[in-house]
Scaffold this motif. Structure first.
Motif, PDB file in Angstrom:
ATOM      1  N   LYS A  35       2.468  -9.720   3.748  1.00 14.68           N
ATOM      2  CA  LYS A  35       1.147  -9.319   3.259  1.00 14.68           C
ATOM      3  C   LYS A  35       0.309  -8.807   4.438  1.00 14.68           C
ATOM      4  O   LYS A  35      -0.562  -9.498   4.944  1.00 14.68           O
ATOM      5  N   PRO A  36       0.603  -7.584   4.876  1.00 13.92           N
ATOM      6  CA  PRO A  36      -0.108  -7.041   6.045  1.00 13.92           C
ATOM      7  C   PRO A  36      -1.595  -6.830   5.746  1.00 13.92           C
ATOM      8  O   PRO A  36      -1.974  -6.458   4.636  1.00 13.92           O
ATOM      9  N   ASN A  37      -2.414  -7.091   6.773  1.00  9.60           N
ATOM     10  CA  ASN A  37      -3.864  -6.938   6.574  1.00  9.60           C
ATOM     11  C   ASN A  37      -4.516  -6.047   7.627  1.00  9.60           C
ATOM     12  O   ASN A  37      -5.583  -5.495   7.388  1.00  9.60           O
ATOM     13  N   ASP A  38      -3.857  -5.925   8.783  1.00  9.52           N
ATOM     14  CA  ASP A  38      -4.427  -5.095   9.861  1.00  9.52           C
ATOM     15  C   ASP A  38      -3.306  -4.690  10.816  1.00  9.52           C
ATOM     16  O   ASP A  38      -2.317  -5.420  10.976  1.00  9.52           O
ATOM     17  N   THR A  90      -4.541   4.003  -5.430  1.00 13.93           N
ATOM     18  CA  THR A  90      -3.592   5.097  -5.676  1.00 13.93           C
ATOM     19  C   THR A  90      -2.345   4.951  -4.818  1.00 13.93           C
ATOM     20  O   THR A  90      -1.344   5.618  -5.072  1.00 13.93           O
ATOM     21  N   GLY A  91      -2.419   4.070  -3.808  1.00 14.87           N
ATOM     22  CA  GLY A  91      -1.260   3.837  -2.951  1.00 14.87           C
ATOM     23  C   GLY A  91      -0.981   4.968  -1.988  1.00 14.87           C
ATOM     24  O   GLY A  91       0.150   5.123  -1.531  1.00 14.87           O
ATOM     25  N   LYS A  92      -1.987   5.748  -1.628  1.00 11.67           N
ATOM     26  CA  LYS A  92      -1.767   6.915  -0.780  1.00 11.67           C
ATOM     27  C   LYS A  92      -2.409   6.769   0.600  1.00 11.67           C
ATOM     28  O   LYS A  92      -3.402   6.074   0.768  1.00 11.67           O
ATOM     29  N   CYS A  93      -1.788   7.463   1.553  1.00 16.81           N
ATOM     30  CA  CYS A  93      -2.445   7.771   2.822  1.00 16.81           C
ATOM     31  C   CYS A  93      -2.907   9.226   2.723  1.00 16.81           C
ATOM     32  O   CYS A  93      -2.079  10.141   2.638  1.00 16.81           O
ATOM     33  N   ILE A  94      -4.205   9.437   2.683  1.00 19.78           N
ATOM     34  CA  ILE A  94      -4.758  10.780   2.562  1.00 19.78           C
ATOM     35  C   ILE A  94      -5.141  11.278   3.953  1.00 19.78           C
ATOM     36  O   ILE A  94      -5.911  10.635   4.669  1.00 19.78           O
ATOM     37  N   ILE A 123       2.326   4.384  10.599  1.00 18.31           N
ATOM     38  CA  ILE A 123       2.766   3.077  10.115  1.00 18.31           C
ATOM     39  C   ILE A 123       1.997   2.793   8.829  1.00 18.31           C
ATOM     40  O   ILE A 123       0.762   2.705   8.830  1.00 18.31           O
ATOM     41  N   VAL A 124       2.719   2.681   7.731  1.00 19.97           N
ATOM     42  CA  VAL A 124       2.100   2.493   6.415  1.00 19.97           C
ATOM     43  C   VAL A 124       2.331   1.059   5.966  1.00 19.97           C
ATOM     44  O   VAL A 124       3.469   0.662   5.683  1.00 19.97           O
ATOM     45  N   ALA A 125       1.241   0.276   5.926  1.00 17.98           N
ATOM     46  CA  ALA A 125       1.328  -1.120   5.514  1.00 17.98           C
ATOM     47  C   ALA A 125       0.972  -1.227   4.035  1.00 17.98           C
ATOM     48  O   ALA A 125      -0.053  -0.713   3.592  1.00 17.98           O
ATOM     49  N   GLN A 126       1.838  -1.900   3.257  1.00 21.07           N
ATOM     50  CA  GLN A 126       1.663  -2.021   1.813  1.00 21.07           C
ATOM     51  C   GLN A 126       1.750  -3.484   1.384  1.00 21.07           C
ATOM     52  O   GLN A 126       2.501  -4.269   1.988  1.00 21.07           O
ATOM     53  N   LEU A 127       1.029  -3.827   0.342  1.00 25.43           N
ATOM     54  CA  LEU A 127       1.090  -5.196  -0.181  1.00 25.43           C
ATOM     55  C   LEU A 127       2.345  -5.419  -1.007  1.00 25.43           C
ATOM     56  O   LEU A 127       2.861  -6.543  -1.090  1.00 25.43           O
ATOM     57  N   PHE A 128       2.853  -4.359  -1.628  1.00 23.44           N
ATOM     58  CA  PHE A 128       4.068  -4.453  -2.433  1.00 23.44           C
ATOM     59  C   PHE A 128       5.003  -3.307  -2.056  1.00 23.44           C
ATOM     60  O   PHE A 128       4.565  -2.221  -1.689  1.00 23.44           O
ATOM     61  N   THR A 153       2.626   9.120  -0.191  1.00 20.57           N
ATOM     62  CA  THR A 153       2.473   8.343  -1.418  1.00 20.57           C
ATOM     63  C   THR A 153       3.276   7.056  -1.333  1.00 20.57           C
ATOM     64  O   THR A 153       4.455   7.066  -0.982  1.00 20.57           O
ATOM     65  N   GLY A 154       2.603   5.931  -1.639  1.00 15.51           N
ATOM     66  CA  GLY A 154       3.273   4.639  -1.616  1.00 15.51           C
ATOM     67  C   GLY A 154       2.765   3.756  -2.726  1.00 15.51           C
ATOM     68  O   GLY A 154       2.418   4.229  -3.813  1.00 15.51           O
ATOM     69  N   THR A 155       2.688   2.451  -2.426  1.00 19.08           N
ATOM     70  CA  THR A 155       2.227   1.476  -3.414  1.00 19.08           C
ATOM     71  C   THR A 155       1.269   0.500  -2.739  1.00 19.08           C
ATOM     72  O   THR A 155       1.610  -0.081  -1.702  1.00 19.08           O
ATOM     73  N   SER A 156       0.077   0.330  -3.301  1.00 16.66           N
ATOM     74  CA  SER A 156      -0.914  -0.627  -2.800  1.00 16.66           C
ATOM     75  C   SER A 156      -1.055  -0.546  -1.272  1.00 16.66           C
ATOM     76  O   SER A 156      -0.922  -1.539  -0.575  1.00 16.66           O
ATOM     77  N   THR A 157      -1.327   0.647  -0.784  1.00 19.50           N
ATOM     78  CA  THR A 157      -1.448   0.889   0.665  1.00 19.50           C
ATOM     79  C   THR A 157      -2.746   0.302   1.193  1.00 19.50           C
ATOM     80  O   THR A 157      -3.822   0.552   0.645  1.00 19.50           O
ATOM     81  N   VAL A 158      -2.641  -0.476   2.282  1.00 19.67           N
ATOM     82  CA  VAL A 158      -3.833  -1.099   2.864  1.00 19.67           C
ATOM     83  C   VAL A 158      -4.168  -0.558   4.253  1.00 19.67           C
ATOM     84  O   VAL A 158      -5.332  -0.582   4.663  1.00 19.67           O
ATOM     85  N   VAL A 159      -3.166  -0.097   4.984  1.00 16.35           N
ATOM     86  CA  VAL A 159      -3.410   0.466   6.316  1.00 16.35           C
ATOM     87  C   VAL A 159      -2.484   1.651   6.524  1.00 16.35           C
ATOM     88  O   VAL A 159      -1.287   1.582   6.225  1.00 16.35           O
ATOM     89  N   CYS A 160      -3.057   2.755   7.040  1.00 16.08           N
ATOM     90  CA  CYS A 160      -2.270   3.909   7.486  1.00 16.08           C
ATOM     91  C   CYS A 160      -2.607   4.130   8.953  1.00 16.08           C
ATOM     92  O   CYS A 160      -3.669   4.670   9.271  1.00 16.08           O
TER      93      CYS A 160
END
Length: 536
Positions: free
Chosen positions: A310-313, A236-240, A277-282, A258-265
């Motif tokens: 391409k952030p991962n952590d 959903t690309g969100k930080c909840i 800090i919101v890390a996104q793939l796109f 709300t973002g896009t392809s969120t992997v880390v908040c």
């Protein structure tokens, strides 16, 4: 009236007098007979029992009889076939002083078996098949002066801990009794044990709440004296953001980004200001600020896309009163980069290396010798090399490459924990054995291997005084390990059923401890950390 009529009436009156007397007598006799019939009959001695005025002896009975004369003072059961004594088995015997239940096959006694025996002086349960006794079985027996429990095979475990404590405090004379189990206590006097010989506190993670979405990273933070949880939802690309509902006793939605392809908040509170800090793939990665007046999150900064592709952590840390965060970049052309807070925003401070496709970064403090002060270090995990250790240089204010961890290829992530001042790390491998290692002063040395298949997370967690490590798996159950202080290693503790777990986070609120488990393919799960006293 005529004289003749008067005479006849007098004659009839005189004749009725004997009849009335007879009627009165019969009525009195009936009442007497009814009264005699209502007098209580003397209780009979139960079958298979022999009774005297004060004593009763029962043999070969299949159960404890309910019709024992209430005035008995002494009661003996021997060579009977019943093996259970239920609650209130001796109710209605207020004068009973001596109770012998000997040479039977008793295996189980209920807690309230002897309830109501306030006059009981002597109790014998000798020569039965008892392995334990329920707590408080002697409660209310205020007159008790002698107890005989000999000839039973007692299992000296947590269920019998109360008896050890009772033996130290009771004024009753208790014949010597011995442990039959466990093997280390066999033939040992129960009176010689102490409460410290019993480890009766156990814990478990009990499922308490299910969140209807998938997730990757989960973090917790304190802001304005309240505890919050933030969950990265990749699809959903969100930080909840969640907060604790003190009325419903559950976690509820607080806000979202709300973002896009969120992997880390990743939250970070500097002084009293919350940043995320919101890390996104796109679409690039960004930094948000919590605006307390507008009561929402506002984007204040973009993270340079040429370095972070391409952030991962992400890890946050503080060195010499300065705040930093580091992003592990897993792309071929990206740079794992350290950012520093300058009072207005975070700016690039140091790029550690490129082309290595880093999957994880861990901040920790270790000392080169026991006499030296611990210094900041970073451990980078990569899909193309062994984990690399960087040390902070106090003069240059930069991290310098020190060494790697040998013989540990294909490590996906490294997480650290401490036990009694010693630093350990958990190394996650998707294929092969994951591993626990200990810092030896100049390098990490092996402590323990854990078979793992499809593992993307091996997370150490400390909850109160309990040290855990949780090894997730995409193909089987998640394994929870508990640290054994005597063995100085982890032992298997519990299994959890989680689809494709990616992170485990401890959240503490109002003395309640929760475990959040993210799931890449299923739903996010919340477990409650439960403490159980087996001796209760």
């Amino acid at each position: 009236m005529e004289p003749e009529k008067i005479k006849r009436m007098e004659s009839a009156s005189n004749a009725s007098i004997p009849l009335k007397r007879i009627a009165y007598f019969l009525c009195f006799l009936s009442v007497l007979l009814l009264t005699e019939g209502k007098k209580p009959t003397k209780p009979k001695c139960p079958a298979l029992c022999t009774c005297t005025k004060d004593n009763a002896l029962c043999e070969n009975a299949r159960s404890i009889p309910r019709s024992v004369p209430p005035d008995v003072i002494s009661l003996l059961f021997t060579s009977n076939s019943f093996d259970v004594i239920s609650d209130d088995a001796f109710i209605g015997l207020p004068h009973l002083e001596y109770l012998f239940i000997e040479n039977n096959n008793i295996k189980s006694i209920s807690r309230h078996s002897f309830r109501g025996l306030k006059s009981l002086i002597h109790l014998s349960l000798a020569n039965n098949n008892l392995q334990t006794l329920p707590k408080d079985i002697f409660k209310g027996l205020d007159s008790l002066t002698n107890v005989d429990l000999r000839g039973n095979s007692f299992n000296c475990d947590c269920k019998l801990k109360w008896l050890v404590e009772w033996l130290d405090t009771t004024n009753a004379t208790v014949e010597e009794i011995y442990c039959e189990n466990p093997p280390e206590y066999k033939k040992r006097k129960i009176r010689s044990l102490s409460s410290k010989d019993f480890d009766c506190i156990i814990t478990e993670f009990a499922a308490s709440q299910l969140l209807p979405y998938q997730s990757l990273s989960i973090d917790t933070f304190t802001y304005m004296n309240d505890e919050y949880v933030v969950i990265a939802q990749p699809f959903t690309g969100k930080c909840i953001f969640l907060e604790w509902d003190h009325v419903e006793k559950t976690f509820r939605n607080y806000d979202n980004i709300t973002g896009t392809s969120t992997v880390v908040c990743k939250p970070i509170v500097i002084e009293t200001q919350l940043y995320v800090i919101v890390a996104q793939l796109f679409g690039g990665s960004h930094i948000y600020k919590r605006d307390s007046f507008a009561n929402k999150f506002i984007k204040i900064q973009d993270i340079e896309i040429l370095k972070i592709r391409k952030p991962n952590d992400i890890e946050t840390f503080k060195i010499e009163n300065n705040w930093y965060f580091v992003v592990a970049d897993s792309s071929k052309a990206g740079f794992t980069t350290v950012y520093k807070w300058n009072g207005n925003g975070f700016y690039s401070h140091q790029s550690l290396h490129q082309w290595y496709r880093d999957t994880d970064v861990e901040y920790l403090e270790i000392a080169r010798t026991p006499q030296t002060v611990r210094t900041p270090h970073l451990i980078l995990s990569s899909s193309s090399q062994r984990p690399v250790i960087y040390q902070w240089n106090k003069s240059t204010k930069l991290f310098t490459n020190q060494t790697d961890i040998p013989n540990m290829e294909d490590v996906y992530a490294v997480k650290h924990f401490t036990v009694k001042g010693d630093v350990y790390i958990c190394l996650t491998r998707f294929i092969g054995d994951s591993k626990v290692m200990k810092w030896g002063g100049s390098s990490f040395v092996d402590v323990q291997r854990m078979p793992s298949r499809g593992s993307m997370v091996f997370q150490p967690l400390q909850i109160n005084n309990y040290q855990y490590a949780i090894l997730g798996s995409d193909y089987s159950f998640t394994q929870v390990y508990n640290w054994d202080a005597e063995k100085a290693k982890f032992v298997k503790f519990q299994e959890l059923n989680i689809q494709a777990p990616r992170s485990f986070t401890h959240v503490s609120i109002n003395k309640h401890n929760f475990l959040f488990a993210s799931s890449f393919k299923g739903r996010t799960q919340i477990y409650t950390h439960v403490i159980v006293d087996l001796s209760a």
